[in-house]
Enzyme design. Structure first.
Site, PDB file in Angstrom:
ATOM      1  N   ASN A   6       0.871  -1.178   0.000  1.00 25.95           N
ATOM      2  CA  ASN A   6       0.000   0.000   0.000  1.00 25.95           C
ATOM      3  C   ASN A   6       0.908   1.227   0.000  1.00 25.95           C
ATOM      4  OD1 ASN A   6      -1.857   1.996   0.436  1.00 25.95           O
ATOM      5  ND2 ASN A   6      -2.302   1.432   2.568  1.00 25.95           N
ATOM      6  N   LYS A   8       0.080   4.265  -0.243  1.00 26.72           N
ATOM      7  CA  LYS A   8      -0.594   5.412   0.405  1.00 26.72           C
ATOM      8  C   LYS A   8      -0.433   6.687  -0.434  1.00 26.72           C
ATOM      9  CE  LYS A   8       0.285   3.230   4.818  1.00 26.72           C
ATOM     10  NZ  LYS A   8       0.007   3.302   6.225  1.00 26.72           N
ATOM     11  N   HIS A  88      -9.611   0.445   4.534  1.00 27.49           N
ATOM     12  CA  HIS A  88      -8.322   0.652   5.196  1.00 27.49           C
ATOM     13  C   HIS A  88      -8.527   1.533   6.428  1.00 27.49           C
ATOM     14  CE1 HIS A  88      -4.271   2.090   6.009  1.00 27.49           C
ATOM     15  NE2 HIS A  88      -3.874   0.961   5.451  1.00 27.49           N
ATOM     16  N   GLU A  90      -6.974   3.946   7.653  1.00 28.04           N
ATOM     17  CA  GLU A  90      -6.841   5.402   7.463  1.00 28.04           C
ATOM     18  C   GLU A  90      -8.113   5.990   6.856  1.00 28.04           C
ATOM     19  OE1 GLU A  90      -3.056   5.123   5.497  1.00 28.04           O
ATOM     20  OE2 GLU A  90      -2.157   4.580   7.417  1.00 28.04           O
ATOM     21  N   GLU A 157      -5.508  -5.726  10.083  1.00 32.27           N
ATOM     22  CA  GLU A 157      -4.524  -4.685  10.365  1.00 32.27           C
ATOM     23  C   GLU A 157      -4.909  -3.947  11.647  1.00 32.27           C
ATOM     24  OE1 GLU A 157      -2.441  -3.346   6.550  1.00 32.27           O
ATOM     25  OE2 GLU A 157      -4.317  -2.258   6.602  1.00 32.27           O
ATOM     26  N   GLY A 163       1.942   1.813  10.778  1.00 34.77           N
ATOM     27  CA  GLY A 163       2.881   2.931  10.691  1.00 34.77           C
ATOM     28  C   GLY A 163       3.521   3.312  12.018  1.00 34.77           C
ATOM     29  N   SER A 193       3.046  -2.518  10.405  1.00 37.13           N
ATOM     30  CA  SER A 193       4.487  -2.482  10.712  1.00 37.13           C
ATOM     31  C   SER A 193       5.236  -3.760  10.323  1.00 37.13           C
ATOM     32  CB  SER A 193       4.704  -2.141  12.191  1.00 37.13           C
ATOM     33  OG  SER A 193       4.248  -0.823  12.433  1.00 37.13           O
TER      34      SER A 193
HETATM   35  C1  PEP Z   1      -0.926  -0.222   5.715  1.00 35.15           C
HETATM   36  O1  PEP Z   1      -1.006   0.965   5.402  1.00 35.15           O
HETATM   37  O2  PEP Z   1      -1.771  -1.023   5.297  1.00 35.15           O
HETATM   38  C2  PEP Z   1       0.162  -0.647   6.604  1.00 35.15           C
HETATM   39  C3  PEP Z   1       0.152  -1.879   7.034  1.00 35.15           C
HETATM   40  O3  PEP Z   1       1.104   0.293   6.914  1.00 35.15           O
HETATM   41  P1  PEP Z   1       2.507   0.033   7.670  1.00 35.15           P
HETATM   42  O4  PEP Z   1       3.127  -1.194   7.042  1.00 35.15           O
HETATM   43  O5  PEP Z   1       3.297   1.261   7.435  1.00 35.15           O
HETATM   44  O6  PEP Z   1       2.193  -0.215   9.100  1.00 35.15           O
END
Ligand code: PEP
Length: 236
Positions: A6, A8, A88, A90, A157, A163, A193
């Site tokens: 992703n 972003k 997601h 976010e 997630e 993040g 992460s």
């Molecule tokens: C994501 O945005 O789906 C994600 C898992 O981000 P990160 O790997 O930065 O935690």
């Protein structure tokens, strides 16, 4: 396994095209057979002639119309995109998308046969409230979603892990994935992460069918290493 990036709100169209070339050339030169998905920023979508599956990070449940700031089906069709990320964290927690809105998107793109990566995951207060409240919260994110849809991929997630550099323990990831497997036969990715230093142990867990990677995927060589880890685990 399914290894997804992703990107972003990062990488311009030019940078994304270079990124996709780097990933594709790695995958083809090593004959890797993993399913690789990349979700670029909206304005970085392009006519990519690539074996990597390119998906949209979001799309409105419409063909076109008066929905300022959104993109619809025609914009995805222009680039032959048949994969979409829905729910997601976010979008849920920063942009305020409700379960009802997500269900509309889900149903719209499901009817069109899209591959849908549907994200679920608990915020920190729900995790700290204990396992049953946490699972109840995650279950509420399945409301209205056809969990038997054949082109569905679930991404678990935890919001607090995205993040932040924090991750649940490996045991926790396995436990939650096992609980989620009872809700749907769809493959389940872990996200939050994941980095080149922990990807292999996460991918090796039972009921983890792949990973969804944000920040660490921005380094093409790291993302490539994660694809290679999945391949190694599969041939073991
Ligand atoms: C994501 O945005 O789906 C994600 C898992 O981000 P990160 O790997 O930065 O935690």
């Amino acid at each position: 396994m399914i290894i997804a990036a992703n990107l972003k709100t990062n990488l311009t169209r030019k940078e994304t095209n270079e990124y996709l070339k780097e990933i594709e050339s790695f995958v083809t030169s090593k004959n890797l057979t993993q399913e690789v998905l990349v979700f670029p920023a909206m304005s970085s979508l392009d006519h990519n002639d690539t074996s990597i599956i390119v998906g949209a990070q979001n799309a409105y449940a419409t063909r076109d119309g008066a929905f300022t700031g959104e993109i619809g089906l025609v914009h995805l069709e222009e680039f032959a995109i048949k994969t979409v990320l829905i729910g997601h964290s976010e979008r849920r927690h920063i942009l305020g998308e409700t379960q009802e809105e997500l269900v509309k998107k889900f149903n719209y793109y499901k009817e069109l046969g899209f591959k849908i990566v549907y994200c679920v995951g608990e915020p920190l207060d729900k995790r700290e409230a204990g396992k049953s409240e946490m699972m109840e919260y995650i279950t509420s994110q399945y409301a209205g979603i056809d969990t038997e849809y054949e082109n569905l991929i679930i991404a678990y997630e935890p919001v607090w892990a995205i993040g932040t550099g924090l991750t649940p323990s490996l045991e926790d990831i396995e436990d939650i994935h096992t609980a989620l497997k009872a809700k749907s036969t769809a493959p389940i990715l872990y996200g939050g992460s994941v980095k080149v230093t922990n990807a292999k142990e996460v991918l090796a867990l039972k009921n983890v069918d792949g990973i969804l990677v944000g920040s660490a995927a921005l380094y093409g060589e790291h993302f490539c290493s994660m694809i290679a880890f999945a391949q190694e685990l599969e041939v073991q």
